[in-house]
Write an enzyme that holds these catalytic residues in place. Structure first.
Site, short mmCIF file in Angstrom:
data_model
loop_
_atom_site.label_atom_id
_atom_site.label_comp_id
_atom_site.label_asym_id
_atom_site.label_seq_id
_atom_site.Cartn_x
_atom_site.Cartn_y
_atom_site.Cartn_z
N PHE A 1 0.84 -1.01 -0.07
CA PHE A 1 -0.04 -0.03 0.17
C PHE A 1 0.91 1.39 -0.03
CE2 PHE A 1 -2.71 3.06 1.82
CZ PHE A 1 -3.91 2.99 1.41
N ASP B 1 1.93 -5.62 8.05
CA ASP B 1 0.62 -4.82 8.09
C ASP B 1 -0.55 -5.62 8.03
OD1 ASP B 1 -1.55 -3.30 7.24
OD2 ASP B 1 -0.13 -1.85 6.01
N TYR C 1 -10.65 -0.03 10.72
CA TYR C 1 -11.89 0.27 10.16
C TYR C 1 -12.35 -0.62 8.71
CZ TYR C 1 -8.11 2.78 7.77
OH TYR C 1 -6.87 3.13 7.09
N LYS C 2 -11.61 -1.47 8.76
CA LYS C 2 -12.00 -2.22 7.76
C LYS C 2 -12.68 -3.54 8.17
CE LYS C 2 -7.79 -1.13 5.08
NZ LYS C 2 -8.19 -0.35 3.99
N ARG D 1 -12.37 -4.12 -6.86
CA ARG D 1 -12.10 -4.91 -5.57
C ARG D 1 -13.51 -5.27 -5.15
NH1 ARG D 1 -8.46 -2.53 -1.26
NH2 ARG D 1 -10.16 -0.98 -1.04
C1 LIG Z 1 -2.47 -2.20 3.77
C2 LIG Z 1 -2.68 -0.72 4.18
N1 LIG Z 1 -1.92 -0.08 4.71
C3 LIG Z 1 -2.01 1.20 5.43
C4 LIG Z 1 -3.02 1.83 5.17
C5 LIG Z 1 -3.27 3.26 5.79
O1 LIG Z 1 -3.84 3.31 6.92
P1 LIG Z 1 -4.18 4.60 7.61
O2 LIG Z 1 -5.00 5.45 6.86
O3 LIG Z 1 -4.65 4.24 8.85
O4 LIG Z 1 -2.92 5.34 8.10
C6 LIG Z 1 -4.20 1.25 4.48
C7 LIG Z 1 -5.31 2.06 4.10
O5 LIG Z 1 -6.37 1.70 3.43
C8 LIG Z 1 -4.01 0.18 3.91
O6 LIG Z 1 -5.05 -0.68 3.11
#
Ligand SMILES: Cc1ncc(COP(=O)(O)O)c(C=O)c1O
Length: 421
Positions: free
Chosen positions: A133, A208, A233-234, A380
């Protein structure tokens, strides 16, 4: 469902049979979802758990409105980051006292990477996945620049060979950072295998969990993961902007140097000293004042998992994603599913590659099937198993077929993209 009537009937019968077979893990009544919507975006923003509105109302009116500042003690607001951390910990295979909630995944990644640099002094390489990400890549490069690491990009499939090559070249790897599930393709990586390869070269494994926590058993302690981060939040359904978490196993806590030292992580916060002294345990990873309303929403949201074994969620999720793929392949000619077919390698989503992905997603939303688009060309379809059924998987696939058949995705309304896709 206008199209393919001949194929729909047997699939509908199969969906009904599978829904009956999996009735025990249908937790739809623990969530509040609008009727007429097939919600396939729980991998972006989870649905609203039924317990949240009343819990938030109570926290706002009683703990905040009536009890005011005394709630930091009386309602134990102060310890919410570690208390809620334990609730998250149960769902990701962590013993108590090793997870702290608060801040964002982005900040938690910064903490993990900077702490890893302190724990592996003299090692000069960070290995990470180019498909990570964006925030993970930004943080990898940022921390590398700060501490003087070289960043090596590697596909997790190639990790053992890449690590051996680096070691053979005389360099020491400080850490390997990767996502448990690829956010675009839904590919699930072999966590114990990647951790073992990482440890063989003396490096730390940083993971992660954004797309695996709440969707499948993670087994943090069992896998020997060194540090982990994730959002809530997912699949954990904590709500928009709900706080992230950081996992620091007991064996690393004494060596964990918080690069964002704040007063909530101090050993004696109300001594108000000018010198930082870290708290014992995972509380040392805290920063400043936690977002209490979001934490309260998350704490209530996690009751949707009360009495639930994530292994059972996983069984339901695999069945749903397997069936969604089968329906897409039966109803959508030439569909290019990029999510692995193999159960062992699949997270909790089904992603389709299509040059018109954005238009397809928008047209599906117009039909009440809510997924999302990820650049450059991925549709997705996230599958949050607790609140979805096989019948909805078929509804989504049939809508997909109908959108393509009618050419709805080519509508000029979808030529311009919104900020959030
Ligand atoms: C795999 C992954 N890592 C990191 C993040 C970023 O998270 P945050 O907005 O809480 O910093 C996301 C956001 O969707 C994500 O999907």
């Amino acid at each position: 469902m206008a199209s393919h009537p001949g194929q729909l009937q047997p699939l509908a019968a199969q969906a009904a049979r599978l829904d009956a077979e999996h009735a025990a893990t249908d937790l739809r009544d623990r969530f509040l979802l609008p009727s007429g919507v097939v919600y396939l975006d729980g991998n972006s923003l989870g649905a609203l758990p039924a317990a949240v509105p009343a819990a938030l109302e109570r926290v706002v009116r009683e703990e905040w409105g009536r009890d005011l500042v005394s709630s930091w003690n009386a309602a134990d607001w102060w310890n919410a980051p570690t208390r809620v951390g334990d609730l998250v910990g149960r769902l990701v295979g962590s013993a108590r006292g090793q997870v702290v909630v608060g801040d964002t995944t982005t900040l938690r990644l910064y903490q993990a990477l900077r702490a890893a640099a302190v724990m592996r002094p003299g090692a000069g390489v960070l290995v990470t996945d180019a498909g990570s990400f964006p925030t993970d890549l930004y943080m990898a490069h940022e921390v590398a620049a700060e501490v003087g690491w070289r960043v090596e990009l590697a596909d997790p499939d190639d990790l053992p060979a890449v690590l051996e090559r680096i070691a053979a070249g005389g360099e020491r790897v400080a850490a390997v950072a990767f996502s448990h599930v690829d956010y675009r393709t839904g590919r699930l990586w072999d966590l114990p295998g990647l951790v073992a390869a990482t440890h063989r070269v003396g490096a730390l494994a940083i993971v992660d969990l954004c797309h695996s926590a709440g969707a499948l058993p993670v087994g943090l302690d069992d896998s020997g993961v060194d540090l982990a981060v994730g959002c809530t939040y997912k699949f954990l359904n904590g709500g928009p902007g709900s706080p992230a978490y950081l996992y620091v196993p007991a064996r690393h806590q004494a060596a964990f140097a918080n690069p964002v030292p704040g007063w909530h992580g101090h050993a004696d916060p109300f001594a108000m000293t000018g010198t930082y002294e870290p708290a014992e345990g995972v509380a040392r990873a805290r920063t400043g004042t936690p977002p209490m309303l979001s934490l309260a929403a998350l704490e209530a949201a996690l009751t949707a998992f009360d009495g639930v074994d994530v292994a059972a969620v996983r069984i339901r999720s695999l069945s749903l994603t397997r069936f969604l793929r089968a329906c897409l392949e039966a109803l959508v000619p030439g569909v290019d599913v990029v999510t692995p077919r193999d159960d062992e390698r699949r997270g909790s989503q089904v992603s389709v590659r299509d040059e018109h992905a954005y238009g397809i997603v928008q047209a599906l939303i117009g039909r009440g099937v809510v997924g999302d688009f990820r650049a450059p060309d991925v549709v997705r379809l996230g599958v949050a198993a607790p609140y979805l059924t096989h019948t909805e998987m078929l509804t989504a696939a049939a809508a997909y077929a109908d959108v393509l058949e009618a050419g709805e995705h080519l509508d000029e309304r979808y030529a311009r993209r919104s900020i959030v896709t």
